[in-house]
Write an enzyme that holds these catalytic residues in place. Structure first.
Site, short mmCIF file in Angstrom:
data_model
loop_
_atom_site.label_atom_id
_atom_site.label_comp_id
_atom_site.label_asym_id
_atom_site.label_seq_id
_atom_site.Cartn_x
_atom_site.Cartn_y
_atom_site.Cartn_z
N LYS A 132 -90.53 79.78 -49.87
CA LYS A 132 -91.20 79.88 -51.18
C LYS A 132 -92.53 79.24 -51.15
O LYS A 132 -92.97 78.33 -50.52
CB LYS A 132 -90.22 79.45 -52.25
CG LYS A 132 -89.96 78.07 -52.31
CD LYS A 132 -91.08 77.13 -53.06
CE LYS A 132 -90.43 75.60 -53.10
NZ LYS A 132 -91.72 74.60 -53.41
N ASP B 20 -84.52 73.62 -55.95
CA ASP B 20 -85.16 74.93 -55.23
C ASP B 20 -83.87 75.73 -54.91
O ASP B 20 -84.37 77.05 -54.43
CB ASP B 20 -86.03 74.70 -54.13
CG ASP B 20 -87.16 73.93 -54.82
OD1 ASP B 20 -87.60 73.94 -56.19
OD2 ASP B 20 -87.79 73.37 -53.90
#
Ligand code: C5P
Length: 304
Positions: free
Chosen positions: A13, A143
């Protein structure tokens, strides 16, 4: 015949926005972030072992240095957590083929944890729904829930509370990778140190960025990206400023440190601009290596 092995592919990401509030009593910072999953993938293969043989792990691929090959690995922790919550005897071998940079601000460890949750669910036919997976994921790291869903999403709380974001179009990235990572807690500590004594606003969603994502407008996305951890990452690693400058000089639409760094992410207009920038960055001698990617892509997924 029951399945004996499964491979799950999981992306990296970047954070298009990372707005960090003050440190809370629990030691974490409230934040507002916009995640985009991008096309650099780890592959996590989980295979059943003989009963009572426990959990073992091996690491292979491009980026293995610094990845713990023991019970400190988040993939092992994910397996242990599911085993305890679902009261299972889990005897498995986990192999992680790494392409996501280690300690690079791209959620590599979190991605592997998310992939492991999907793999264990599949291998043991647990039938976990998205919420159950996210709940396990959030216990492993802020995350991890996003790495299950992928795409583009707004994260609040510690980053683990997700709302899908409306995003159109494909975004092309050039990533300047560092050979030595930065540890996330150290970057948050440095952020607190740099901001000591100043008023810190509660983080808010950046409306211009959200509109630009909706409108598939990479130029405005590039101009409105922001990361409150960037100053801290640059303070700990001053060479990053030079990398940011070089990328901007060579026509990136936007440049920022990804998450807690030290990867620097450049948004570019298209694939060709990405190739040009990758060549220029390599020739400049200020970056260790470069990678190219696009986003958004989906989250952790069983490979057929
Ligand atoms: O949640 P995760 O384990 O990925 O976080 C790693 C570290 O990053 C935490 O121990 C904390 O120091 C810092 N962190 C934070 N605020 C957040 C997320 C992470 O201070 N919202």
């Amino acid at each position: 015949m029951p399945v004996k092995t499964v491979t799950v592919r999981v992306p990296a990401k970047v954070n298009l926005q990372l707005s960090v509030g003050p440190r809370e009593a629990d030691g974490y910072h409230n934040l507002v972030t916009v995640f985009q999953a991008i096309s650099i993938f780890d592959e996590v293969t989980v295979s059943l072992r003989e009963p009572n043989s426990g959990i073992s792990i091996s690491i292979s691929g491009d980026h293995t240095h610094g990845v713990p090959a023991d019970s400190n690995n988040l993939a092992v922790k994910a397996t242990e957590l599911i085993a305890s919550e679902y009261d299972l005897d889990v005897d498995v071998h986990i192999d992680i083929k790494k392409s996501i940079p280690v300690a690079g601000g791209m959620a590599g460890g979190s991605a592997d944890a998310a992939a492991t949750i999907v793999a264990i669910d599949y291998l043991f036919s647990l039938g976990m729904n998205r919420e159950e997976m996210s709940e396990i994921a959030a216990q492993l790291g802020s995350d991890v829930p996003f790495m299950l869903s992928g795409g583009t999403a707004i994260g609040t709380g510690h980053g683990e509370q997700l709302t899908p974001a409306l995003s159109r179009g494909v975004y092309h990235w050039v990533l300047a990778l560092s050979t030595v990572g930065l540890t996330t807690p150290a970057v948050y500590d440095e952020c607190d140190r740099l901001r000591a004594g100043s008023e810190i606003a509660e983080p808010q969603t950046h409306e211009v960025l959200m509109q630009a994502l909706l409108a598939a407008d990479p130029k405005t996305v590039g101009a409105s990206m922001s990361n409150d951890l960037q100053a801290a990452a640059c303070s700990l690693r001053p060479a990053l400023r030079l990398v940011l400058d070089v990328g901007q000089e060579y026509g990136a639409l936007g440049a920022l440190v990804s998450g807690s760094g030290p990867t620097v992410a450049f948004l570019v207009a298209d694939e060709e601009a990405g190739l040009d920038l990758a060549v220029a960055l390599t020739a400049s001698g200020v970056v260790g290596s470069v990678a190219r990617a696009y986003g958004p892509v989906g989250g952790a997924k069983v490979l057929a």
